[in-house]
Design an enzyme around this catalytic site. Structure first.
Site, PDB file in Angstrom:
ATOM      1  N   CYS A   1       0.823  -1.209   0.000  1.00 17.71           N
ATOM      2  CA  CYS A   1       0.000   0.000   0.000  1.00 17.71           C
ATOM      3  C   CYS A   1       0.862   1.266   0.000  1.00 17.71           C
ATOM      4  O   CYS A   1       1.509   1.541  -0.998  1.00 17.71           O
ATOM      5  CB  CYS A   1      -0.987  -0.060   1.161  1.00 17.71           C
ATOM      6  SG  CYS A   1      -2.440   0.936   0.877  1.00 17.71           S
TER       7      CYS A   1
ATOM      8  N   HIS B   1      -3.144  -5.398   1.808  1.00  7.71           N
ATOM      9  CA  HIS B   1      -2.468  -5.563   3.107  1.00  7.71           C
ATOM     10  C   HIS B   1      -2.460  -7.020   3.588  1.00  7.71           C
ATOM     11  O   HIS B   1      -3.243  -7.375   4.484  1.00  7.71           O
ATOM     12  CB  HIS B   1      -3.204  -4.738   4.163  1.00  7.71           C
ATOM     13  CG  HIS B   1      -3.025  -3.266   4.036  1.00  7.71           C
ATOM     14  ND1 HIS B   1      -1.988  -2.587   4.637  1.00  7.71           N
ATOM     15  CD2 HIS B   1      -3.752  -2.347   3.385  1.00  7.71           C
ATOM     16  CE1 HIS B   1      -2.084  -1.303   4.360  1.00  7.71           C
ATOM     17  NE2 HIS B   1      -3.143  -1.126   3.606  1.00  7.71           N
TER      18      HIS B   1
ATOM     19  N   GLU C   1      -0.639  -8.361   5.677  1.00  8.12           N
ATOM     20  CA  GLU C   1      -0.336  -8.428   7.113  1.00  8.12           C
ATOM     21  C   GLU C   1      -1.592  -8.291   7.986  1.00  8.12           C
ATOM     22  O   GLU C   1      -1.535  -8.526   9.191  1.00  8.12           O
ATOM     23  CB  GLU C   1       0.698  -7.344   7.480  1.00  8.12           C
ATOM     24  CG  GLU C   1       0.182  -5.910   7.527  1.00  8.12           C
ATOM     25  CD  GLU C   1      -0.035  -5.274   6.158  1.00  8.12           C
ATOM     26  OE1 GLU C   1       0.077  -5.977   5.133  1.00  8.12           O
ATOM     27  OE2 GLU C   1      -0.336  -4.066   6.111  1.00  8.12           O
TER      28      GLU C   1
HETATM   29  N1  GLN Z   1      -3.717   6.293   1.128  1.00  7.36           N
HETATM   30  C1  GLN Z   1      -2.395   6.066   1.630  1.00  7.36           C
HETATM   31  C2  GLN Z   1      -1.365   6.834   0.810  1.00  7.36           C
HETATM   32  O1  GLN Z   1      -1.696   7.339  -0.200  1.00  7.36           O
HETATM   33  C3  GLN Z   1      -2.054   4.590   1.628  1.00  7.36           C
HETATM   34  C4  GLN Z   1      -3.018   3.831   2.513  1.00  7.36           C
HETATM   35  C5  GLN Z   1      -2.465   2.599   3.114  1.00  7.36           C
HETATM   36  O2  GLN Z   1      -1.234   2.384   3.184  1.00  7.36           O
HETATM   37  N2  GLN Z   1      -3.343   1.772   3.635  1.00  7.36           N
HETATM   38  O3  GLN Z   1      -0.244   6.927   1.200  1.00  7.36           O
END
Ligand code: GLN
Length: 196
Positions: free
Chosen positions: A77, A170, A172
């Site tokens: 992410c 994610h 994890e």
């Molecule tokens: N929206 C976050 C970003 O742009 C990422 C979200 C996340 O890591 N769950 O950095």
């Protein structure tokens, strides 16, 4: 084998817990010296601008780029955003992966959702249940990067480039250890990924 988790912001504790479940030695990485002796590094989810700014403040940008030239790095992410070469806006990026990423790509209504993905590299065990939280999409993969998984509508959510791995979701935050095992294999861990 020892795997580091970048521990300056975000859900690094969940990654460490997952690695411990797999019996892997871990270390929290905050400073360049913490990269020594690692076989791989995970950059967790969180807020990519914050991770980038703090990494720059801690003098980590160049050491991370250097590490990524020869070691496995997995960004989940926000971590995937930080690994990319282009996030379509100005923020500190490692620029290691030849992917263009779009932040918060799923809009407000479906800021968080779950989806079953087909990821052949994970071997047996059926569909992979992925958790997305204000997730980015990988707009395009270029050069040596290749698509690992996409949503049914074609939007790319996982990519691999040599030892560099990016996921919009994610692993994890689930009980399924297959994605962590896959990363460990990328980092050189000797296990039969298809066992069980
Ligand atoms: N929206 C976050 C970003 O742009 C990422 C979200 C996340 O890591 N769950 O950095």
């Amino acid at each position: 084998m020892k795997i580091g988790v970048l521990a300056i912001q975000g859900d690094f504790a969940e990654h460490i817990a997952m690695l411990k479940r797999l019996g892997i030695e871990t270390t929290e990485v905050r400073l360049p010296a913490h990269l020594e002796g690692l076989s791989g590094l995970i950059i967790p989810g969180g807020e990519s601008t914050t991770i980038g700014k703090l990494a720059a403040d801690f003098g980590m940008m160049e050491p991370l780029r250097e590490f990524g030239k020869s070691h496995a790095i997995w960004g989940t992410c926000a971590g995937a955003i930080f690994l990319s070469k282009d996030a379509r806006r100005a923020q500190p990026l490692l620029g290691l992966m030849d992917i263009i990423i779009q932040r918060n790509a799923f809009g407000r209504q479906v800021a968080s959702f779950e989806a079953d993905l087909d990821i052949p590299e994970l071997g047996s065990g059926g569909a992979y249940h992925a958790v997305f939280i204000r997730a980015p999409i990988i707009e395009s993969v270029q050069g040596d990067a290749r698509i690992l998984s996409a949503l049914p509508d074609g939007r790319i959510v996982a990519a691999l480039q040599g030892k560099l791995l990016a996921t919009s979701f994610h692993p994890e935050l689930t009980q399924d250890t297959r994605f962590h095992e896959f990363f460990l294999a990328v980092a050189g861990w000797q296990v039969d990924m298809l066992a069980g």
